[in-house]
Motif scaffolding. Structure first.
Motif, PDB file in Angstrom:
ATOM      1  N   LYS A 155       0.866  -1.184   0.053  1.00 47.83           N
ATOM      2  CA  LYS A 155       0.035  -0.058  -0.082  1.00 47.83           C
ATOM      3  C   LYS A 155       0.829   1.438  -0.006  1.00 47.83           C
ATOM      4  O   LYS A 155       0.588   2.396  -0.542  1.00 47.83           O
ATOM      5  CB  LYS A 155      -0.948   0.124   1.459  1.00 47.83           C
ATOM      6  CG  LYS A 155      -2.051  -0.917   1.098  1.00 47.83           C
ATOM      7  CD  LYS A 155      -3.090  -1.053   2.283  1.00 47.83           C
ATOM      8  CE  LYS A 155      -3.588   0.331   2.554  1.00 47.83           C
ATOM      9  NZ  LYS A 155      -4.456   0.178   4.078  1.00 47.83           N
ATOM     10  N   LYS A 156       1.985   1.259   0.759  1.00 42.71           N
ATOM     11  CA  LYS A 156       2.990   2.417   0.863  1.00 42.71           C
ATOM     12  C   LYS A 156       3.609   2.502  -0.555  1.00 42.71           C
ATOM     13  O   LYS A 156       3.814   3.789  -0.813  1.00 42.71           O
ATOM     14  CB  LYS A 156       3.854   2.214   1.948  1.00 42.71           C
ATOM     15  CG  LYS A 156       3.438   2.475   3.259  1.00 42.71           C
ATOM     16  CD  LYS A 156       4.224   2.511   4.325  1.00 42.71           C
ATOM     17  CE  LYS A 156       3.577   2.634   5.700  1.00 42.71           C
ATOM     18  NZ  LYS A 156       4.785   2.290   6.811  1.00 42.71           N
ATOM     19  N   GLN A 157       3.988   1.471  -1.144  1.00 44.42           N
ATOM     20  CA  GLN A 157       4.984   1.462  -2.312  1.00 44.42           C
ATOM     21  C   GLN A 157       4.142   1.588  -3.797  1.00 44.42           C
ATOM     22  O   GLN A 157       4.660   1.743  -4.553  1.00 44.42           O
ATOM     23  CB  GLN A 157       5.853   0.149  -2.162  1.00 44.42           C
ATOM     24  CG  GLN A 157       6.733   0.129  -0.971  1.00 44.42           C
ATOM     25  CD  GLN A 157       7.714   1.403  -0.894  1.00 44.42           C
ATOM     26  OE1 GLN A 157       8.128   2.063  -1.834  1.00 44.42           O
ATOM     27  NE2 GLN A 157       8.205   1.495   0.235  1.00 44.42           N
ATOM     28  N   PHE A 158       2.916   1.306  -3.668  1.00 41.01           N
ATOM     29  CA  PHE A 158       2.300   1.002  -4.928  1.00 41.01           C
ATOM     30  C   PHE A 158       0.882   1.690  -4.842  1.00 41.01           C
ATOM     31  O   PHE A 158       0.339   1.859  -3.758  1.00 41.01           O
ATOM     32  CB  PHE A 158       1.999  -0.515  -5.547  1.00 41.01           C
ATOM     33  CG  PHE A 158       3.191  -1.181  -5.733  1.00 41.01           C
ATOM     34  CD1 PHE A 158       3.797  -1.072  -7.001  1.00 41.01           C
ATOM     35  CD2 PHE A 158       3.941  -1.979  -4.836  1.00 41.01           C
ATOM     36  CE1 PHE A 158       4.961  -1.915  -7.312  1.00 41.01           C
ATOM     37  CE2 PHE A 158       5.039  -2.753  -5.026  1.00 41.01           C
ATOM     38  CZ  PHE A 158       5.797  -2.600  -6.464  1.00 41.01           C
ATOM     39  N   ALA A 159       0.338   2.179  -6.059  1.00 43.40           N
ATOM     40  CA  ALA A 159      -1.145   2.865  -6.046  1.00 43.40           C
ATOM     41  C   ALA A 159      -1.935   1.455  -6.203  1.00 43.40           C
ATOM     42  O   ALA A 159      -2.203   0.884  -7.206  1.00 43.40           O
ATOM     43  CB  ALA A 159      -1.178   3.674  -7.301  1.00 43.40           C
ATOM     44  N   LYS A 204      -5.963  -5.146  -5.964  1.00 42.52           N
ATOM     45  CA  LYS A 204      -6.405  -4.460  -6.915  1.00 42.52           C
ATOM     46  C   LYS A 204      -5.709  -3.068  -7.051  1.00 42.52           C
ATOM     47  O   LYS A 204      -5.768  -2.417  -6.314  1.00 42.52           O
ATOM     48  CB  LYS A 204      -8.150  -4.123  -6.760  1.00 42.52           C
ATOM     49  CG  LYS A 204      -8.587  -3.346  -7.859  1.00 42.52           C
ATOM     50  CD  LYS A 204     -10.166  -3.495  -7.816  1.00 42.52           C
ATOM     51  CE  LYS A 204     -10.827  -2.778  -9.140  1.00 42.52           C
ATOM     52  NZ  LYS A 204     -12.230  -2.407  -8.977  1.00 42.52           N
ATOM     53  N   PHE A 205      -4.932  -3.018  -8.412  1.00 41.89           N
ATOM     54  CA  PHE A 205      -4.029  -1.794  -8.368  1.00 41.89           C
ATOM     55  C   PHE A 205      -4.897  -0.820  -9.165  1.00 41.89           C
ATOM     56  O   PHE A 205      -5.950  -1.190  -9.700  1.00 41.89           O
ATOM     57  CB  PHE A 205      -3.018  -2.362  -9.467  1.00 41.89           C
ATOM     58  CG  PHE A 205      -1.884  -3.242  -8.864  1.00 41.89           C
ATOM     59  CD1 PHE A 205      -1.019  -2.817  -7.857  1.00 41.89           C
ATOM     60  CD2 PHE A 205      -2.036  -4.531  -9.139  1.00 41.89           C
ATOM     61  CE1 PHE A 205       0.011  -3.502  -7.548  1.00 41.89           C
ATOM     62  CE2 PHE A 205      -1.117  -5.338  -8.648  1.00 41.89           C
ATOM     63  CZ  PHE A 205      -0.130  -4.808  -7.780  1.00 41.89           C
ATOM     64  N   SER A 242      -1.860  -0.106 -13.184  1.00 44.74           N
ATOM     65  CA  SER A 242      -1.872  -1.590 -12.972  1.00 44.74           C
ATOM     66  C   SER A 242      -0.758  -2.495 -13.766  1.00 44.74           C
ATOM     67  O   SER A 242       0.037  -3.160 -13.223  1.00 44.74           O
ATOM     68  CB  SER A 242      -3.217  -2.085 -13.651  1.00 44.74           C
ATOM     69  OG  SER A 242      -3.423  -3.359 -13.310  1.00 44.74           O
ATOM     70  N   ASP A 243      -0.650  -2.114 -15.013  1.00 47.30           N
ATOM     71  CA  ASP A 243       0.347  -2.820 -15.647  1.00 47.30           C
ATOM     72  C   ASP A 243       1.627  -2.924 -15.237  1.00 47.30           C
ATOM     73  O   ASP A 243       2.366  -3.581 -15.178  1.00 47.30           O
ATOM     74  CB  ASP A 243       0.251  -2.851 -17.359  1.00 47.30           C
ATOM     75  CG  ASP A 243      -0.919  -3.097 -17.889  1.00 47.30           C
ATOM     76  OD1 ASP A 243      -1.295  -3.945 -17.250  1.00 47.30           O
ATOM     77  OD2 ASP A 243      -1.258  -2.798 -19.028  1.00 47.30           O
ATOM     78  N   LYS A 279      -7.951  -9.909 -14.550  1.00 47.74           N
ATOM     79  CA  LYS A 279      -7.003  -9.215 -14.937  1.00 47.74           C
ATOM     80  C   LYS A 279      -7.284  -7.830 -15.469  1.00 47.74           C
ATOM     81  O   LYS A 279      -6.794  -6.743 -15.247  1.00 47.74           O
ATOM     82  CB  LYS A 279      -6.056 -10.238 -15.957  1.00 47.74           C
ATOM     83  CG  LYS A 279      -5.046  -9.426 -16.378  1.00 47.74           C
ATOM     84  CD  LYS A 279      -4.186 -10.246 -17.323  1.00 47.74           C
ATOM     85  CE  LYS A 279      -3.089  -9.556 -17.931  1.00 47.74           C
ATOM     86  NZ  LYS A 279      -2.222 -10.345 -19.012  1.00 47.74           N
ATOM     87  N   ASN A 280      -8.577  -8.146 -16.270  1.00 50.26           N
ATOM     88  CA  ASN A 280      -8.937  -6.846 -16.864  1.00 50.26           C
ATOM     89  C   ASN A 280      -9.434  -5.525 -15.775  1.00 50.26           C
ATOM     90  O   ASN A 280      -9.528  -4.462 -16.014  1.00 50.26           O
ATOM     91  CB  ASN A 280     -10.179  -6.794 -18.012  1.00 50.26           C
ATOM     92  CG  ASN A 280      -9.529  -7.860 -19.019  1.00 50.26           C
ATOM     93  OD1 ASN A 280      -8.555  -7.639 -19.572  1.00 50.26           O
ATOM     94  ND2 ASN A 280     -10.686  -8.558 -19.939  1.00 50.26           N
ATOM     95  N   ARG A 281      -9.522  -6.311 -14.718  1.00 58.64           N
ATOM     96  CA  ARG A 281     -10.275  -5.262 -13.452  1.00 58.64           C
ATOM     97  C   ARG A 281      -9.067  -4.872 -12.747  1.00 58.64           C
ATOM     98  O   ARG A 281      -9.256  -4.420 -11.770  1.00 58.64           O
ATOM     99  CB  ARG A 281     -11.220  -5.843 -12.880  1.00 58.64           C
ATOM    100  CG  ARG A 281     -12.732  -5.971 -13.540  1.00 58.64           C
ATOM    101  CD  ARG A 281     -13.681  -7.188 -12.696  1.00 58.64           C
ATOM    102  NE  ARG A 281     -13.894  -6.531 -11.474  1.00 58.64           N
ATOM    103  CZ  ARG A 281     -14.284  -7.315 -10.655  1.00 58.64           C
ATOM    104  NH1 ARG A 281     -14.484  -8.387 -10.274  1.00 58.64           N
ATOM    105  NH2 ARG A 281     -14.457  -6.649  -9.220  1.00 58.64           N
TER     106      ARG A 281
END
Length: 263
Positions: free
Chosen positions: A151-155, A179-180, A185-186, A215-217
């Protein structure tokens, strides 16, 4: 260097809440001016924990049952809100637990009643909890470390709290649902996949999508790679794979944090 220079955050100075008033005083302080109230609030708010922890540990050495609102408040903040710091500073907390037990045995430095707060029985329970954490009797207490780190390192839009629950046989395979945020996401998946693949621990950790729709979500799962390494570990150490995963979690969290910074 004062706190304001270490931590800049937009804040409504007109906020008249207790927390808001404390914050406005807090950001003007030097580290040496921080008191027990400040340290407790910092730990509860997950605010500059790297500053609060060593100061808090020193206060606990002086008095394991210190607190601003009630006896044992500071120790409770570590146990309830910053368990990871206990794992990261085990040597200090083992000594603090020993000091606390000695005080309880001699009945010094602790009152039997403080308006219903911090009673002696509650203090004993607090020390028992600390010893359980240090001895590994509560292994699931640090299972939120990987989640907090991501949570701290990624959106991320959402993420599971714990990566597994050893109390339930059907939840002993590590699985963290993430869930990014759509825009990142990618890139996030590629970065995290690279970081996980470079981790050298008991288990081989991976990130994968559960289905094309998921994956699409932007929904992925962090788990362990099934394969011969699991049976080999079980045979060599006579332990279950979920136990191996438990032993990985603190190191894996540190690895993700360091890997993201170097990415």
């Amino acid at each position: 260097m004062n706190i304001k220079e270490k931590f800049r955050l937009e804040h409504d100075n007109s906020c008249d809440s207790s927390l808001g008033r404390w914050y406005n005083r807090f950001i003007e302080k030097e580290e040496k001016e921080l008191n027990i109230e400040d340290i407790c609030r910092m730990l509860r708010q997950d605010l500059l924990v790297e500053v609060a922890t060593p100061i808090g540990i020193q206060h606990l050495y002086d008095n394991p049952f210190c607190g601003e609102l009630y006896e044992g408040e500071l120790l409770q903040c570590f146990i309830r809100d910053q368990k990871a710091q206990i794992y990261d500073n085990k040597t200090d907390f083992f000594k603090i637990a020993e000091i606390a037990e000695n005080i309880l045995r001699t009945n010094n430095q602790i009152s039997t009643s403080l308006d219903g707060n911090g009673s002696k029985q509650e203090i004993k329970e607090l020390v028992r909890r600390l010893n359980d954490i240090l001895s590994g009797k509560e292994p699931n207490l640090h299972l939120d470390l990987v989640s907090k780190t991501i949570k701290k390192q990624f959106a991320v839009e959402s993420i599971s709290t714990n990566i597994l629950n050893p109390e339930y046989p059907w939840q002993r395979i590590p699985k963290l649902t993430v869930k990014f945020c759509e825009m990142s996401s990618d890139a996030s998946v590629k970065t995290l996949d690279k970081i996980l693949s470079s981790f050298k621990g008991n288990c081989s950790w991976i990130i994968k999508s559960g289905s094309h729709i998921q994956k699409n979500r932007g929904i992925y799962y962090i788990t362990i790679k099934e394969g011969k390494n699991q049976s080999a570990y079980r045979k060599k150490y006579k332990r279950e794979v979920w136990e191996a995963a438990l032993d990985d979690i603190v190191a894996l969290s540190d690895h993700i944090s360091g890997g993201k910074k170097n990415a």
